[in-house]
Design a protein around this motif. Structure first.
Motif, short mmCIF file in Angstrom:
data_model
loop_
_atom_site.label_atom_id
_atom_site.label_comp_id
_atom_site.label_asym_id
_atom_site.label_seq_id
_atom_site.Cartn_x
_atom_site.Cartn_y
_atom_site.Cartn_z
N ASN A 260 0.83 -1.22 0.00
CA ASN A 260 0.00 0.00 0.00
C ASN A 260 0.86 1.26 0.00
O ASN A 260 0.41 2.32 -0.44
CB ASN A 260 -0.99 0.01 1.16
N HIS A 261 2.11 1.17 0.45
CA HIS A 261 3.01 2.32 0.35
C HIS A 261 3.31 2.65 -1.12
O HIS A 261 3.42 3.82 -1.49
CB HIS A 261 4.32 2.02 1.07
N VAL A 262 3.45 1.63 -1.95
CA VAL A 262 3.73 1.85 -3.37
C VAL A 262 2.51 2.47 -4.05
O VAL A 262 2.64 3.37 -4.89
CB VAL A 262 4.16 0.55 -4.06
N VAL A 263 1.33 2.00 -3.69
CA VAL A 263 0.10 2.58 -4.24
C VAL A 263 0.03 4.06 -3.91
O VAL A 263 -0.29 4.90 -4.77
CB VAL A 263 -1.13 1.83 -3.70
N GLU A 264 0.33 4.42 -2.66
CA GLU A 264 0.29 5.83 -2.28
C GLU A 264 1.31 6.65 -3.06
O GLU A 264 1.02 7.77 -3.51
CB GLU A 264 0.55 5.98 -0.78
N ALA A 265 2.51 6.12 -3.25
CA ALA A 265 3.52 6.83 -4.02
C ALA A 265 3.05 7.09 -5.44
O ALA A 265 3.26 8.19 -5.99
CB ALA A 265 4.83 6.04 -4.02
N VAL A 266 2.40 6.11 -6.04
CA VAL A 266 1.89 6.27 -7.40
C VAL A 266 0.83 7.39 -7.44
O VAL A 266 0.86 8.26 -8.33
CB VAL A 266 1.31 4.95 -7.92
N LEU A 267 -0.09 7.39 -6.49
CA LEU A 267 -1.11 8.44 -6.46
C LEU A 267 -0.48 9.82 -6.29
O LEU A 267 -0.89 10.78 -6.95
CB LEU A 267 -2.11 8.16 -5.33
N GLN A 268 0.53 9.92 -5.43
CA GLN A 268 1.19 11.20 -5.24
C GLN A 268 1.88 11.66 -6.52
O GLN A 268 1.78 12.84 -6.91
CB GLN A 268 2.21 11.09 -4.09
N LEU A 269 2.58 10.76 -7.18
CA LEU A 269 3.33 11.14 -8.38
C LEU A 269 2.42 11.40 -9.57
O LEU A 269 2.83 12.07 -10.53
CB LEU A 269 4.37 10.07 -8.70
N ARG A 270 1.20 10.89 -9.53
CA ARG A 270 0.21 11.22 -10.56
C ARG A 270 -0.54 12.50 -10.22
O ARG A 270 -1.35 12.97 -11.03
CB ARG A 270 -0.79 10.07 -10.72
N GLY A 271 -0.34 13.04 -9.02
CA GLY A 271 -1.06 14.24 -8.60
C GLY A 271 -2.49 13.96 -8.23
O GLY A 271 -3.34 14.85 -8.34
N GLU A 272 -2.78 12.74 -7.74
CA GLU A 272 -4.15 12.31 -7.48
C GLU A 272 -4.39 11.96 -6.01
O GLU A 272 -5.25 11.16 -5.70
CB GLU A 272 -4.48 11.10 -8.36
N ALA A 273 -3.65 12.58 -5.11
CA ALA A 273 -3.77 12.24 -3.69
C ALA A 273 -4.71 13.15 -2.92
O ALA A 273 -4.77 13.09 -1.69
CB ALA A 273 -2.38 12.25 -3.04
N GLY A 274 -5.44 13.97 -3.61
CA GLY A 274 -6.48 14.77 -2.96
C GLY A 274 -5.92 15.76 -1.95
O GLY A 274 -4.93 16.44 -2.20
N GLU A 275 -6.56 15.82 -0.78
CA GLU A 275 -6.19 16.81 0.24
C GLU A 275 -4.77 16.62 0.77
O GLU A 275 -4.18 17.57 1.29
CB GLU A 275 -7.17 16.74 1.42
N ARG A 276 -4.24 15.42 0.65
CA ARG A 276 -2.89 15.17 1.17
C ARG A 276 -1.82 15.27 0.07
O ARG A 276 -0.67 14.90 0.31
CB ARG A 276 -2.83 13.80 1.84
N GLN A 277 -2.19 15.77 -1.10
CA GLN A 277 -1.24 15.86 -2.21
C GLN A 277 -0.06 16.77 -1.86
O GLN A 277 -0.23 17.89 -1.38
CB GLN A 277 -1.93 16.41 -3.46
N VAL A 278 1.13 16.25 -2.11
CA VAL A 278 2.36 17.03 -1.94
C VAL A 278 2.61 17.79 -3.24
O VAL A 278 2.77 17.16 -4.30
CB VAL A 278 3.55 16.13 -1.60
#
Length: 387
Positions: free
Chosen positions: A341-359
Motif C-alpha cells: 500500500n506504500h507503493v500505491v500511495e507513491a503512485v497516487l502522489q506522483l500522478r497528482g491524485e492524492a487529494g487533500e494530502r497531495q504534496v
C-alpha cells in the motif's frame, strides 16, 4: 548494470479494496477485486495480463491460483516471493525486470490478506514458524513481532538518544496524514498525550507504535513505459529497484543493531536510479513500528546519523515539511497491507491524485520494504512521475 532497468517500465494502474477488520470474503476474492480495480484504473482487462507476481508470509494467494481465476491460461511470468513486508518493493522490481527483459508485457502485482479476521501476523494460536531460530526464542517468551522489534528500538534509542516523544511524533504526524485519506482505518485525531497514555505492548513500544492489523488487498499493473503512456493515467516510472540482505535477531551477527541492512543496500538503489537522497521528494517508509521510520531516515541518507529525532521534531516529515513521509498515514494509521500500500500511495502522489494530502510538485518517491530485521532480507524502489 546499474542503468539496465532505469525508467524502462512503469506502474500504469493501481487498485485496492476497502481496509477493514473483517472483510467477510476470502483472500482470493480480495486479490481479484484489487486486481480488477487496478486494471480498470489503466483501461486494461484480464485478457491483457501475461504476468503475475505477489509476495507473502503466512497467508497467501498464489500466483498460479490467481492466474486461473483471472482466466490467464498461459502466463509467461509467475512469481511468489516469500518474505512478507521485506519483499513488498521487490515484487514490483521483479515485475519491472520481467517486462524490461521481454518475459511479459503486462504484469499484475498484489498483496491480499485477512490479517485481522483470519491469519493474524505473529499470533501464537497456530503452528510455530518453520524457522530454526524459533526453538531458541520460545523458552524466553520471545514470540511476536512487537517483542522482536522492541529489541531493535532499544538499540536505536540508545545510540541516537531518541525518547518516547520522538517515537510518538512519528505516530502523531502519520495520523495527521491519515485524517486526509478516505481509505485510512484510523482518522480520528491522535495527540501526544493520548500516545503517551496508551498501553505498553512491549517496552519501549506502546499501542500507537505498532501497525494496524488489516483485511485488504492492493494491486498494481506494471508494463513498459511506452505502452503506459497510451493508457488512461500518467505513468509512474520505475527508476530503480534493489533487494538486499539482512539479519535475523538470532542467527547472523551485526556489529550495530541500531542500523539496518537498508543502509548497506541504499547506495545500490540510488546508483540504479541515477539520483541521490537529496532528490527524493516523498518517502513511503515501511512502518510496522515507529522506530523503523527514524532508522530508515538515517539509513537511506535522508538525514544524518543520529539526526532523525530532531528531523522529525522540526516537522520535516509533515505534508508541508522538507520531506513528507508516509503521506497516507502508513501502516500505523491507514492500514497494514504488508508494504505494497506504500507503493500505491507513491503512485497516487506522483500522478497528482492524492487529494487533500497531495504534496505539491512531487516527482520522485522512495518506497521501502521492511529494512531487513528478523526476515534477513530487504528491498526498496525509487519511482518517478513521467513528464
Amino acid at each position: 548494470m546499474p542503468t539496465a532497468l532505469r525508467d524502462r517500465t512503469a506502474v500504469a494502474g493501481v487498485g485496492w479494496t476497502p481496509y477493514s477488520k473483517n472483510s467477510g470474503v476470502s483472500t482470493l476474492t480480495l486479490a481479484l477485486r484489487a486486481i480488477k480495480a487496478a486494471l480498470d484504473d489503466c483501461g486494461l482487462t484480464p485478457a491483457d495480463v501475461d504476468g503475475l507476481a505477489t509476495h507473502s508470509v503466512g497467508d497467501a494467494t498464489p500466483a498460479a491460483v490467481v492466474a486461473h481465476a483471472l482466466g490467464v491460461r498461459d502466463p509467461r511470468f509467475l512469481t511468489d516471493l516469500v518474505g512478507g513486508g521485506s519483499m513488498s518493493a521487490a515484487v514490483v522490481g521483479a515485475a519491472a525486470m520481467a517486462v524490461a527483459t521481454g518475459q511479459a508485457e503486462v504484469v499484475v502485482c498484489w498483496r491480499a490478506l485477512n490479517a485481522r479476521s483470519e491469519f493474524r501476523m505473529g499470533g501464537t494460536g497456530r503452528a510455530a514458524p518453520t524457522l530454526v531460530e524459533f526453538q531458541y526464542q520460545v523458552p524466553y517468551g520471545l514470540l511476536t513481532p512487537p517483542q522482536q522489534y522492541a529489541l531493535v528500538a532499544r538499540a536505536y534509542m540508545g545510540r541516537a538518544g531518541a525518547t518516547a516523544e520522538d517515537l510518538g511524533r512519528v505516530a502523531v504526524t502519520q495520523r495527521e496524514h491519515a485524517r486526509l485519506n478516505p481509505r485510512a482505518m484510523m482518522r480520528e485525531p491522535l495527540t501526544m498525550d493520548a500516545y503517551l497514555a496508551s498501553r505498553w505492548i512491549a517496552e519501549p513500544l506502546r499501542l500507537f507504535d505498532c501497525c494496524l492489523e488489516t483485511d485488504a488487498a492492493v494491486a498494481l499493473v506494471v508494463t513498459n513505459a511506452e505502452r503506459a503512456r497510451d493508457l488512461r493515467r500518467r505513468p509512474v516510472l520505475v527508476s530503480g529497484a534493489a533487494t538486499g540482505g539482512g539479519h535475523s535477531l538470532y542467527s547472523n551477527a551485526r556489529a550495530d543493531w541500531s542500523t539496518s541492512a537498508a543502509r548497506d543496500m541504499a547506495p545500490r538503489l540510488y546508483t540504479a536510479a541515477g539520483i541521490g537522497p537529496e532528490d527524493v521528494d516523498i518517502a513511503e517508509l515501511y512502518d510496522a513500528f515507529t522506530p523503523l521510520v527514524l532508522m530508515q531516515l538515517e539509513d537511506y541518507g535522508l538525514c544524518g546519523p543520529g539526526e532523525a529525532p530532531a528531523f522529525v521534531g522540526d516537522g520535516a516529515i509533515r505534508l508541508d515539511g522538507k520531506l513528507p513521509v508516509n503521506t497516507h498515514g502508513g501502516h500505523l494509521s491507514e492500514g497494514y497491507v504488508h508494504g505494497l500500500n506504500h507503493v500505491v500511495e507513491a503512485v497516487l502522489q506522483l500522478r497528482g491524485e492524492a487529494g487533500e494530502r497531495q504534496v505539491p510538485d512531487a516527482e520522485t518517491a522512495l518506497c521501502t520494504g521492511q529494512p531487513g530485521y528478523v526476515s534477513g532480507v530487504t528491498s526498496a524502489l525509487l519511482l518517478r512521475g513521467d513528464r
